[in-house]
Design an enzyme around this catalytic site. Structure first.
Site, mmCIF file in Angstrom:
data_model
loop_
_atom_site.group_PDB
_atom_site.id
_atom_site.type_symbol
_atom_site.label_atom_id
_atom_site.label_comp_id
_atom_site.label_asym_id
_atom_site.label_seq_id
_atom_site.Cartn_x
_atom_site.Cartn_y
_atom_site.Cartn_z
ATOM 1 N N GLY A 10 0.840 -1.195 0.000
ATOM 2 C CA GLY A 10 0.000 0.000 0.000
ATOM 3 C C GLY A 10 0.873 1.242 0.000
ATOM 4 C CB ALA A 13 -0.326 9.425 2.808
ATOM 5 C CE LYS A 192 -1.962 8.303 15.980
ATOM 6 N NZ LYS A 192 -1.675 7.714 14.707
ATOM 7 C CG ASN A 196 -6.157 8.005 15.438
ATOM 8 O OD1 ASN A 196 -5.200 7.294 15.707
ATOM 9 N ND2 ASN A 196 -6.069 8.947 14.509
ATOM 10 C CD GLU A 274 -7.908 3.665 8.242
ATOM 11 O OE1 GLU A 274 -7.488 4.774 8.633
ATOM 12 O OE2 GLU A 274 -7.172 2.678 8.083
HETATM 13 N N1 LIG Z 1 -1.380 9.455 6.272
HETATM 14 C C1 LIG Z 1 -0.974 9.643 7.502
HETATM 15 O O1 LIG Z 1 -0.390 10.674 7.837
HETATM 16 C C2 LIG Z 1 -1.213 8.580 8.548
HETATM 17 C C3 LIG Z 1 -0.761 8.792 9.867
HETATM 18 C C4 LIG Z 1 -0.938 7.792 10.820
HETATM 19 C C5 LIG Z 1 -1.562 6.617 10.474
HETATM 20 N N2 LIG Z 1 -2.038 6.451 9.193
HETATM 21 C C6 LIG Z 1 -2.688 5.173 8.872
HETATM 22 O O2 LIG Z 1 -1.950 4.520 7.854
HETATM 23 C C7 LIG Z 1 -2.809 3.714 7.035
HETATM 24 C C8 LIG Z 1 -2.634 4.134 5.576
HETATM 25 O O3 LIG Z 1 -3.102 5.458 5.440
HETATM 26 P P1 LIG Z 1 -2.690 6.418 4.231
HETATM 27 O O4 LIG Z 1 -3.016 7.791 4.659
HETATM 28 O O5 LIG Z 1 -1.327 6.117 3.781
HETATM 29 O O6 LIG Z 1 -3.723 5.943 3.119
HETATM 30 P P2 LIG Z 1 -3.609 6.112 1.537
HETATM 31 O O7 LIG Z 1 -2.849 7.343 1.204
HETATM 32 O O8 LIG Z 1 -4.991 5.947 1.003
HETATM 33 O O9 LIG Z 1 -2.708 4.866 1.110
HETATM 34 C C9 LIG Z 1 -3.174 3.560 0.987
HETATM 35 C C10 LIG Z 1 -2.652 3.040 -0.331
HETATM 36 O O10 LIG Z 1 -2.986 1.648 -0.443
HETATM 37 C C11 LIG Z 1 -3.188 1.405 -1.828
HETATM 38 N N3 LIG Z 1 -3.928 0.176 -2.075
HETATM 39 C C12 LIG Z 1 -5.252 -0.071 -1.905
HETATM 40 N N4 LIG Z 1 -5.557 -1.335 -2.287
HETATM 41 C C13 LIG Z 1 -4.404 -1.878 -2.742
HETATM 42 C C14 LIG Z 1 -4.073 -3.129 -3.291
HETATM 43 N N5 LIG Z 1 -4.988 -4.075 -3.485
HETATM 44 N N6 LIG Z 1 -2.801 -3.358 -3.653
HETATM 45 C C15 LIG Z 1 -1.866 -2.408 -3.491
HETATM 46 N N7 LIG Z 1 -2.110 -1.184 -2.977
HETATM 47 C C16 LIG Z 1 -3.366 -0.929 -2.615
HETATM 48 C C17 LIG Z 1 -3.969 2.601 -2.302
HETATM 49 O O11 LIG Z 1 -3.859 2.683 -3.708
HETATM 50 P P3 LIG Z 1 -5.034 3.326 -4.596
HETATM 51 O O12 LIG Z 1 -4.936 4.801 -4.343
HETATM 52 O O13 LIG Z 1 -4.681 2.909 -5.971
HETATM 53 O O14 LIG Z 1 -6.325 2.736 -4.086
HETATM 54 C C18 LIG Z 1 -3.276 3.738 -1.549
HETATM 55 O O15 LIG Z 1 -2.287 4.354 -2.319
HETATM 56 C C19 LIG Z 1 -4.213 3.958 7.592
HETATM 57 O O16 LIG Z 1 -4.528 2.963 8.538
HETATM 58 C C20 LIG Z 1 -4.094 5.321 8.303
HETATM 59 O O17 LIG Z 1 -5.058 5.507 9.318
HETATM 60 C C21 LIG Z 1 -1.861 7.388 8.224
HETATM 61 C C1 LIG Z 2 -2.502 11.845 15.108
HETATM 62 C C2 LIG Z 2 -1.931 12.316 13.789
HETATM 63 C C3 LIG Z 2 -2.778 13.442 13.230
HETATM 64 C C4 LIG Z 2 -0.578 12.943 14.021
HETATM 65 O O1 LIG Z 2 0.259 12.156 14.725
HETATM 66 C C5 LIG Z 2 -1.814 11.175 12.799
HETATM 67 O O2 LIG Z 2 -0.861 10.294 13.222
HETATM 68 C C6 LIG Z 2 -3.116 10.442 12.517
HETATM 69 O O3 LIG Z 2 -3.912 10.929 11.688
HETATM 70 O O4 LIG Z 2 -3.363 9.394 13.133
#
Ligand SMILES: NC(=O)c1ccc[n+]([C@@H]2O[C@H](COP(=O)([O-])OP(=O)(O)OC[C@H]3O[C@@H](n4cnc5c(N)ncnc54)[C@H](OP(=O)(O)O)[C@@H]3O)[C@@H](O)[C@H]2O)c1
Ligand SMILES: CC(C)(CO)[C@@H](O)C(=O)[O-]
Length: 313
Positions: A10, A13, A192, A196, A274
């Site tokens: 995946g 971001a 966390k 959230n 989520e």
């Molecule tokens: N972003 C942050 O700052 C942050 C911070 C803390 C925690 N998180 C957690 O991290 C996790 C990911 O979040 P994110 O923000 O990175 O989400 P995101 O940007 O939507 O990234 C997820 C990626 O997975 C890809 N994907 C979906 N199905 C797939 C498949 N079958 N095979 C391969 N790739 C696939 C998507 O591609 P497509 O776009 O092509 O569907 C997308 O690029 C979540 O649980 C979120 O809560 C994120």
């Molecule tokens: C809490 C947060 C905004 C920054 O640490 C991020 O990690 C998130 O979206 O879970």
């Protein structure tokens, strides 16, 4: 000790940011993508970061997990709403001696992953990162980046600090990511959730940024009450979240640049939210221990309704 190889499952971001940092530090990283695969294969990854922008013109990009060589560390960085795909992905991506590192938000995912690969192969990582994917292979990193790493054990008993945990920690540290190693995954995950649960949930229900939620006395009171209810949930599972931790979260978020949570962005863009990982799983675990969390449950029911409306309309 041998160098670990990494697979990023995946590349959005979070996966794109951490995976790019690991590759930039010299490690061998394989990226699994869906819609962006061809673009990334041709143009690589672009990271626009508060710490300094960089581009990786060549990355190993795959859309078919069967083409990824089995790796030492498989990082799960899909949205948890896609985790039903993991049984088809993980057995191909992880070496027999390998580890699956869950970097997603929410609770209970490590236990689900353990069902697929075995509980001795799972590590949890709690990520404090604000990043968004703004175009194919183009990631904007806004602030924070640190990770807490913990061993997963059956029933979330504290898992100790192992050699493999240290090695993964070192890999991320060498890539410029501050890492803390912790023994208690359950407590770290619940801490966390203190952030959230109120902010992700209320940002959708009240249509607000973090700054707006903290500026109003009514919503900031609700945020605080929800945080204390998360602490009640942790207590039902034998863990203590101190008041000082909650007060610090409130204070830090009030000072944070106005932030639209990822759940709010998903809702606005009509993507699945989520809800189960962040609300349903923790609620069920606490209910099984005989405790109700009425405010969180109320938020959960409302979010489930909105999530269902997305597909019904
Ligand atoms: N972003 C942050 O700052 C942050 C911070 C803390 C925690 N998180 C957690 O991290 C996790 C990911 O979040 P994110 O923000 O990175 O989400 P995101 O940007 O939507 O990234 C997820 C990626 O997975 C890809 N994907 C979906 N199905 C797939 C498949 N079958 N095979 C391969 N790739 C696939 C998507 O591609 P497509 O776009 O092509 O569907 C997308 O690029 C979540 O649980 C979120 O809560 C994120
Ligand atoms: C809490 C947060 C905004 C920054 O640490 C991020 O990690 C998130 O979206 O879970």
């Amino acid at each position: 000790m041998c160098e670990f190889t990494y697979a990023i499952v995946g590349t959005g971001a979070l996966g794109g940011f951490y995976g790019a940092k690991l590759q930039q530090s010299g490690l061998n990283v394989h990226f699994l993508l869906k819609s962006d695969c061809e673009h990334v294969r041709q143009h690589g990854l672009v990271i626009k970061s508060v710490d300094g922008d960089f581009t990786l013109p060549r990355v190993k990009a795959y859309s078919d997990v069967q083409k990824i060589p089995a790796c030492d560390v498989v990082v799960i960085s899909l949205k948890t709403t896609q985790n039903h795909l993991l049984p088809q992905i993980l057995p191909f991506a992880v070496k027999d001696t390998g580890i699956v590192l869950v970097l997603q938000n929410g609770f209970g995912i490590e236990a689900e992953v353990a069902q697929i690969v075995g509980s001795d192969k799972v590590i949890g990582g709690i990520c404090f990162l604000t990043a968004n994917k703004i175009a194919p292979g183009y990631i904007r990193h806004l602030s924070y980046k640190n990770i807490i790493l913990c061993e997963y054990t059956q029933n979330y008993h504290p898992g100790g600090i192992t050699e493999r945990l240290r090695q993964i920690g070192k890999d991320f540290e060498n890539a410029g990511i501050p890492v803390e190693l912790d023994e208690d995954l359950l407590l770290a995950r619940w801490k966390k959730l203190v952030w959230n649960i109120p902010y992700n949930g209320l940002s959708v229900i009240l249509n607000a940024t973090t700054a707006e939620l903290m500026a109003s006395p009514d919503s900031s009171k609700l945020v605080e009450e929800l945080m204390y209810e998360v602490a009640t949930g942790a207590k039902a599972l034998g863990r203590t979240i101190p008041d000082t931790f909650i007060q610090k979260m409130l204070h830090n978020t009030a000072k944070m640049t106005p932030y639209l949570t990822s759940m709010k962005i998903d809702y606005d863009e009509r993507r699945p939210m989520e809800v189960e990982a962040i609300f349903g799983n923790p609620l069920r675990m606490v209910q099984a221990a005989g405790t109700n969390l009425p405010k969180i449950d109320c938020l959960y029911q409302q979010l489930k309704f909105l999530d269902a409306m997305r597909t019904a309309r």
